[in-house]
Design a protein around this motif. Structure first.
Motif, PDB file in Angstrom:
ATOM      1  N   HIS A 161       0.749  -1.204  -0.093  1.00 46.73           N
ATOM      2  CA  HIS A 161      -0.035  -0.036   0.105  1.00 46.73           C
ATOM      3  C   HIS A 161       0.785   1.409   0.001  1.00 46.73           C
ATOM      4  O   HIS A 161       0.388   2.357  -0.084  1.00 46.73           O
ATOM      5  CB  HIS A 161      -1.033  -0.110   1.253  1.00 46.73           C
ATOM      6  CG  HIS A 161      -1.685  -1.124   1.234  1.00 46.73           C
ATOM      7  ND1 HIS A 161      -2.740  -1.658   0.305  1.00 46.73           N
ATOM      8  CD2 HIS A 161      -1.598  -2.268   2.511  1.00 46.73           C
ATOM      9  CE1 HIS A 161      -3.355  -2.826   0.967  1.00 46.73           C
ATOM     10  NE2 HIS A 161      -2.706  -3.150   1.964  1.00 46.73           N
ATOM     11  N   PRO A 186       0.385   3.282  -3.574  1.00 46.49           N
ATOM     12  CA  PRO A 186      -0.826   4.229  -3.692  1.00 46.49           C
ATOM     13  C   PRO A 186      -0.804   5.262  -2.558  1.00 46.49           C
ATOM     14  O   PRO A 186      -1.562   6.280  -2.921  1.00 46.49           O
ATOM     15  CB  PRO A 186      -2.009   3.172  -3.487  1.00 46.49           C
ATOM     16  CG  PRO A 186      -1.381   2.039  -3.840  1.00 46.49           C
ATOM     17  CD  PRO A 186       0.303   2.170  -3.442  1.00 46.49           C
ATOM     18  N   LEU A 187      -0.291   4.930  -1.441  1.00 47.37           N
ATOM     19  CA  LEU A 187      -0.517   6.065  -0.230  1.00 47.37           C
ATOM     20  C   LEU A 187       0.288   7.279  -0.888  1.00 47.37           C
ATOM     21  O   LEU A 187       0.038   8.310  -0.910  1.00 47.37           O
ATOM     22  CB  LEU A 187       0.215   5.537   0.944  1.00 47.37           C
ATOM     23  CG  LEU A 187       0.168   6.627   2.100  1.00 47.37           C
ATOM     24  CD1 LEU A 187      -1.130   7.180   2.378  1.00 47.37           C
ATOM     25  CD2 LEU A 187       0.831   5.890   3.275  1.00 47.37           C
ATOM     26  N   THR A 234       1.119   8.125  -4.066  1.00 52.55           N
ATOM     27  CA  THR A 234       0.457   8.775  -5.156  1.00 52.55           C
ATOM     28  C   THR A 234      -0.669   9.744  -4.465  1.00 52.55           C
ATOM     29  O   THR A 234      -0.924  10.570  -4.884  1.00 52.55           O
ATOM     30  CB  THR A 234      -0.033   7.745  -5.889  1.00 52.55           C
ATOM     31  OG1 THR A 234       1.041   6.668  -6.253  1.00 52.55           O
ATOM     32  CG2 THR A 234      -0.798   8.065  -7.178  1.00 52.55           C
ATOM     33  N   HIS A 235      -1.289   9.269  -3.368  1.00 54.72           N
ATOM     34  CA  HIS A 235      -2.382  10.154  -2.798  1.00 54.72           C
ATOM     35  C   HIS A 235      -1.744  11.159  -2.058  1.00 54.72           C
ATOM     36  O   HIS A 235      -2.418  12.434  -2.182  1.00 54.72           O
ATOM     37  CB  HIS A 235      -3.191   9.304  -1.700  1.00 54.72           C
ATOM     38  CG  HIS A 235      -4.160  10.160  -0.978  1.00 54.72           C
ATOM     39  ND1 HIS A 235      -5.305  10.456  -1.793  1.00 54.72           N
ATOM     40  CD2 HIS A 235      -4.140  10.543   0.400  1.00 54.72           C
ATOM     41  CE1 HIS A 235      -6.135  11.330  -0.632  1.00 54.72           C
ATOM     42  NE2 HIS A 235      -5.344  11.269   0.415  1.00 54.72           N
ATOM     43  N   VAL A 236      -0.680  11.204  -1.513  1.00 60.62           N
ATOM     44  CA  VAL A 236       0.054  12.206  -0.936  1.00 60.62           C
ATOM     45  C   VAL A 236       0.194  13.272  -1.989  1.00 60.62           C
ATOM     46  O   VAL A 236       0.182  14.634  -1.884  1.00 60.62           O
ATOM     47  CB  VAL A 236       1.188  11.916  -0.183  1.00 60.62           C
ATOM     48  CG1 VAL A 236       2.291  13.131   0.295  1.00 60.62           C
ATOM     49  CG2 VAL A 236       1.288  10.905   1.006  1.00 60.62           C
ATOM     50  N   ASP A 237       0.883  12.837  -3.185  1.00 68.75           N
ATOM     51  CA  ASP A 237       1.056  13.660  -4.412  1.00 68.75           C
ATOM     52  C   ASP A 237      -0.360  14.668  -4.864  1.00 68.75           C
ATOM     53  O   ASP A 237      -0.225  15.890  -4.995  1.00 68.75           O
ATOM     54  CB  ASP A 237       1.195  13.039  -5.416  1.00 68.75           C
ATOM     55  CG  ASP A 237       3.011  13.029  -5.857  1.00 68.75           C
ATOM     56  OD1 ASP A 237       3.586  13.851  -5.435  1.00 68.75           O
ATOM     57  OD2 ASP A 237       3.221  13.003  -7.302  1.00 68.75           O
ATOM     58  N   GLY A 238      -1.293  13.775  -4.841  1.00 68.49           N
ATOM     59  CA  GLY A 238      -2.615  14.674  -5.090  1.00 68.49           C
ATOM     60  C   GLY A 238      -2.972  15.571  -3.968  1.00 68.49           C
ATOM     61  O   GLY A 238      -3.530  16.654  -4.466  1.00 68.49           O
ATOM     62  N   VAL A 239      -2.649  15.404  -2.995  1.00 66.06           N
ATOM     63  CA  VAL A 239      -3.021  16.220  -1.740  1.00 66.06           C
ATOM     64  C   VAL A 239      -1.992  17.467  -1.746  1.00 66.06           C
ATOM     65  O   VAL A 239      -2.116  18.637  -1.765  1.00 66.06           O
ATOM     66  CB  VAL A 239      -3.226  15.528  -0.348  1.00 66.06           C
ATOM     67  CG1 VAL A 239      -3.528  16.645   0.704  1.00 66.06           C
ATOM     68  CG2 VAL A 239      -4.312  14.685  -0.384  1.00 66.06           C
ATOM     69  N   GLN A 266      -7.732  17.725   4.165  1.00 60.12           N
ATOM     70  CA  GLN A 266      -7.256  16.635   3.814  1.00 60.12           C
ATOM     71  C   GLN A 266      -5.588  16.708   4.085  1.00 60.12           C
ATOM     72  O   GLN A 266      -5.149  15.579   4.481  1.00 60.12           O
ATOM     73  CB  GLN A 266      -7.189  16.900   2.244  1.00 60.12           C
ATOM     74  CG  GLN A 266      -8.846  16.405   1.608  1.00 60.12           C
ATOM     75  CD  GLN A 266      -8.610  16.551   0.085  1.00 60.12           C
ATOM     76  OE1 GLN A 266      -7.881  15.481  -0.553  1.00 60.12           O
ATOM     77  NE2 GLN A 266      -8.840  17.634  -0.467  1.00 60.12           N
ATOM     78  N   LEU A 314      -4.225  13.792   6.407  1.00 56.22           N
ATOM     79  CA  LEU A 314      -3.080  13.033   6.019  1.00 56.22           C
ATOM     80  C   LEU A 314      -1.985  12.956   6.903  1.00 56.22           C
ATOM     81  O   LEU A 314      -1.360  11.793   7.243  1.00 56.22           O
ATOM     82  CB  LEU A 314      -2.503  13.456   4.539  1.00 56.22           C
ATOM     83  CG  LEU A 314      -1.352  13.003   3.859  1.00 56.22           C
ATOM     84  CD1 LEU A 314      -2.034  11.845   3.434  1.00 56.22           C
ATOM     85  CD2 LEU A 314      -1.138  13.907   2.606  1.00 56.22           C
TER      86      LEU A 314
END
Length: 186
Positions: free
Chosen positions: A23, A26-27, A29-34, A136, A140
């Protein structure tokens, strides 16, 4: 010394994620989005919130790292420490003050958030989207603070360690995951 015995004596986040890669890609990648979305909050504002929340949570690793990142991206040196010492008198942009007050309350007493807290953010000129972005980031970093503290990640920059620059921070968190082999390169 880290809490997990399989980590090295000076454990970095990369050591933890490399040891337990499930995981992690994906985690990150999510950090990048935020953190690097660029709107409605800038990367510098996101890093300021990350450092502030991490300081409120007494997570030394995340506070130290994200203070450095915030300053590399243009946040005034010492601002994070001033916010943690006294958020009422810290020399922060007046528009940022209610947003930081909101994430501090969210961090410590979320059931006590009120429509008045939201109204203060909106009256300072922020949109609902900006408030949600700040929420967010705060959420995070509550997650990351618990991962880091729970595993005992204990790296901190020493006086002889090169500090990251704004150019270094152009690399994404997802890129970090790809370089570690946690995801496939895009």
């Amino acid at each position: 010394m880290p809490l997990l015995p399989s980590l090295p004596d000076t454990a970095r986040l990369s050591d933890l994620l490399g040891r337990f890669p499930a995981h992690a890609g994906p985690l990150l990648t999510h950090v990048d989005g935020v953190m690097r979305a660029g709107a409605p909050l800038t990367a510098a504002e996101c890093e300021l919130i990350a450092a502030y929340v991490s300081g409120l949570n007494a997570c030394a690793f995340c506070l130290g790292s994200h203070r450095i990142y915030a300053e590399a991206l243009g946040i005034a040196p010492g601002l994070v420490d001033a916010l943690l010492a006294d958020p009422e008198t810290a020399p922060v942009d007046p528009a940022m003050r209610p947003l930081l007050a909101y994430v501090a309350k969210l961090n410590t007493l979320p059931p006590r958030l009120t429509p008045g807290d939201v109204q203060a953010v909106l009256e300072a000129g922020w949109s609902e989207a900006a408030l949600y972005h700040a929420i967010q980031v705060a959420a995070l970093f509550n997650l990351f603070n618990r991962l880091v503290e729970g595993a005992g990640v204990n790296f901190s920059y020493g006086p002889d360690d090169p500090l990251p620059t704004a150019a270094d921070l152009d690399h994404s968190y997802a890129g970090f995951a790809a370089r570690m082999g946690l995801t496939k390169p895009a």
